[in-house]
Every structure is written in structure tokens, then in C-alpha cells.
Design an enzyme around this catalytic site. Structure first.
Site, PDB file in Angstrom:
ATOM      1  N   GLY A 130      62.093  70.908  17.964  1.00  0.00           N
ATOM      2  CA  GLY A 130      61.139  70.610  19.024  1.00  0.00           C
ATOM      3  C   GLY A 130      60.279  71.823  19.322  1.00  0.00           C
ATOM      4  O   GLY A 130      60.588  72.948  18.897  1.00  0.00           O
TER       5      GLY A 130
ATOM      6  N   GLY B  39      63.045  72.628  25.428  1.00  0.00           N
ATOM      7  CA  GLY B  39      64.375  72.600  26.058  1.00  0.00           C
ATOM      8  C   GLY B  39      65.539  72.749  25.082  1.00  0.00           C
ATOM      9  O   GLY B  39      66.687  72.448  25.437  1.00  0.00           O
ATOM     10  N   LYS B  40      65.287  73.229  23.876  1.00  0.00           N
ATOM     11  CA  LYS B  40      66.349  73.345  22.869  1.00  0.00           C
ATOM     12  C   LYS B  40      67.477  74.273  23.331  1.00  0.00           C
ATOM     13  O   LYS B  40      68.654  73.928  23.243  1.00  0.00           O
ATOM     14  CB  LYS B  40      65.770  73.864  21.536  1.00  0.00           C
ATOM     15  CG  LYS B  40      64.695  72.961  20.922  1.00  0.00           C
ATOM     16  CD  LYS B  40      64.148  73.500  19.619  1.00  0.00           C
ATOM     17  CE  LYS B  40      63.449  74.839  19.747  1.00  0.00           C
ATOM     18  NZ  LYS B  40      62.262  74.833  20.648  1.00  0.00           N
TER      19      LYS B  40
ATOM     20  N   SER C 283      61.922  74.747  13.988  1.00  0.00           N
ATOM     21  CA  SER C 283      61.944  74.041  12.691  1.00  0.00           C
ATOM     22  C   SER C 283      60.886  72.937  12.624  1.00  0.00           C
ATOM     23  O   SER C 283      61.198  71.756  12.608  1.00  0.00           O
ATOM     24  CB  SER C 283      63.343  73.486  12.380  1.00  0.00           C
ATOM     25  OG  SER C 283      63.911  72.775  13.443  1.00  0.00           O
TER      26      SER C 283
END
Lengths: 195, 195
Positions: free
Chosen positions: A30, A35-36, A104
Site C-alpha cells: 500500500g 497504515g502498513k 512494494s
């Protein structure tokens, strides 16, 4: 992938009731600010509670310990993500829950990692660009808009959302705890964890 | 480091009698051609026999998957060895036997890895330079002597032997199997493995 049969029973002094589990990789993807890291912190707590052996490879840990010297060109990003994938692969096949929390941005490399790793759970941490940009926890969007950072994902470098992620977390509409619970539910459904 | 108490009991379908073990790192160091890969292959067989979860990070695997783009300057070599150390650290603290089989010529970085990892067993794979050069399995010494390769360890780049390695394997005087048995004995003595 007969996950349950390969469960490990791990003795633990700290917890009487550890959760049987197999190795798997939880792959967050993301935008920056989606918010990862926040969700992976919530997952860390869920895994701790259950005595699930895990490692969290977040973007900063990786840039320091695995990818010093790599930049943000497509080639360098791909190398970075493949490298994280390799480490997740080693951990996964040894019964550990590996958690990757890097942007990613490119679909094809994520798919290559999925094939390499096997027990792969892709979590799309999804929030509109406008929301991420408003949060801007590291001040990076501001710098990217000002032209001080080049090749910034979502601004002047593409983000390719996953087509069939196992879990989607809409972080503008749900709390980090709700996101973590959705992920735990999916891991249980896939029989990677017992409870 | 109460190793025995942290042993894992791992269920296995293939083996009725698996060997209880804790996580540790077996760190080979020595000149090119000294026998690091050969001994790690013998160790791989010993670990397989015992059902010990392990990963072998040999020089070529690492150069492909972790360190593409790094060269052979002191700085790049240090980065390479620290990176292997980081991965061994992750594996070790999750109960895996990590085996590093890179030259790792510089003492200080090996010592940094020892401090980082904790359960660290340094194996000096020792053979005189003249013997390694005679073996020359990859033809590298020949190239280095001809000036086609620069900064080659032992020729025009230093090798710093360990001062207090846990095991010394004199590969010009013992067979790979004898070396592997010495290592297994030491692991047992340190209580990293049960038998």
C-alpha cells in the site's frame, strides 16, 4: 499445502496456551501513509498473545539491514522487494510467520514472491491517496509535491494495486484493530494458525 | 543462554527421532578453496539425519539473493557480511540453525555478528594458502595471480584469521567428515543440539 499437519508444537515458558501454526508470509502492500506499519504493530500484538513466532520486516528495518545503498528506481525497488521476499521465504519454510510491511508498488514482483514463498497472504492496505497525503506521517508527500523527492509512489511513480489480495483493509473506514482482526480471521480460515 | 530449556519439540512425519535443538549460527570463515562449502555440505547431511531445521547461506546464494550489486571493496565486503549476519540473527532467534559459508575475511565484522547473534559458533576452515591455491576449484587464484581479479582474499586483500574460534578444521589434514564430526561434537558440548 496441508498446513495443519505441519503445525509445530512449541514449548513456551511464558504462555500456557500457545497457538499452533505453520510458516507463512503476511505481505502488506500500500501507499506510504496507508497504515502498513500501524496494522503490523496491531498484528504483532495478536501474534504475541498467541505465542506465534514472527518477524516484522518493515520498510525502515529493511532499508537499514538488507538494502543499504539501493535507491528508488524501478530496478532498485524490485531488487529490494525480491530481497525481502527471499528472507520471508527462508523464515516461512522454517515455520516462522514473516510479515513484510514495505510499499512494494509493483504487481509482478509481488507475484514472483507469492510463487517463491507459497504460503503467501497478500494484504492490500488501502486508503485514498488524498487521505494518505493528508496524514503524511513522515512529511514525505509534502517533499514529493515540492519536488524535493523524486520517484515517490503515488505522486510521480506508479502504485499497482493487487488484483486478488487475500485481505483488503480500508484504513479510512476501519480501525487498525478491525483490520488486524480481519487478517487473523483469514489466517485461521487458511489454516495457517489454529486460533 | 539457557539453551536446553528453550529446545523445541518439532513433530515430523519423516523421522521418528528428531534431535531437540535451539537456534544458533554456525559461522564458517576461511580462504577461498579452504573447504567451507564442502564441510557445510557434510554438516547439511548431519543436520538432515537429525531433523535439525537449518538454512545454509553460502557465498553464491548470498551474492545472488542478498547482495547483488555489491563488489569486493572493504566497505562492500563488510556490508555483505553484516547482511548475512542480520539474516542469521533472524533465523537463530526463531530456533533455526543458520549456516554461513562466506569467506568473511575481516575479524571485526565477524565479532559484530557474534555480538548480534549470541548463539554463535565460529568455525575456522584452515588450510595453507599454498594448498588452497593448488586446489583452486573455481580457477580464481589463477585469475588473481594474473591480475584479472583485484582485491582477492589471500593474494592482494587480507585475511584475518579468528583468534578464538570454537572449532578449527585443518582441511589439509582431516577429511570433511572428520571436520563435520568435530563441529557436531562442539554443538553438543555447547548444548545447542541434543545429539
Amino acid at each position: 499445502m496441508a498446513a495443519i499437519q505441519e503445525f509445530e508444537i512449541v514449548k513456551s515458558e511464558n504462555s500456557q496456551k500457545v497457538c499452533a501454526h505453520t510458516g507463512f508470509t503476511l505481505w502488506f502492500t500500500g501507499l506510504s501513509g496507508a497504515g502498513k506499519s500501524t496494522i503490523s504493530e496491531a498484528i504483532h500484538q495478536e501474534f504475541l498473545k498467541r505465542g506465534i513466532k514472527h518477524e516484522i520486516l518493515d520498510g525502515d528495518v529493511v532499508r537499514t539491514n538488507l538494502s543499504k545503498g539501493l535507491g528508488f528506481s524501478k530496478e532498485d525497488r524490485d531488487t529490494n522487494i525480491r530481497r525481502i521476499g527471499f528472507v520471508c521465504h527462508l523464515l516461512t519454510r522454517n515455520g516462522v510467520a514473516a510479515v513484510s510491511a514495505a510499499i512494494s508498488p509493483y504487481r509482478s514482483v509481488r507475484e514472483d514472491n507469492r510463487r517463491l514463498i507459497g504460503n503467501f497472504v497478500e494484504v492490500f492496505v488501502d486508503a485514498p491517496l488524498s487521505v494518505c497525503e493528508q496524514r503524511d506521517p513522515k512529511g514525505l508527500y509534502k517533499k514529493a509535491r515540492a519536488g524535493e523527492i523524486k520517484d515517490f509512489t503515488g505522486i510521480d511513480d506508479p502504485y499497482e494495486p493487487p488484483l486478488n489480495p487475500e485481505v483488503i483493509c480500508r484504513t479510512d473506514q476501519e480501525t487498525p484493530q478491525e483490520s488486524a482482526e480481519k487478517i487473523v480471521d483469514k489466517l485461521r480460515e487458511l489454516r495457517f494458525i489454529e486460533w
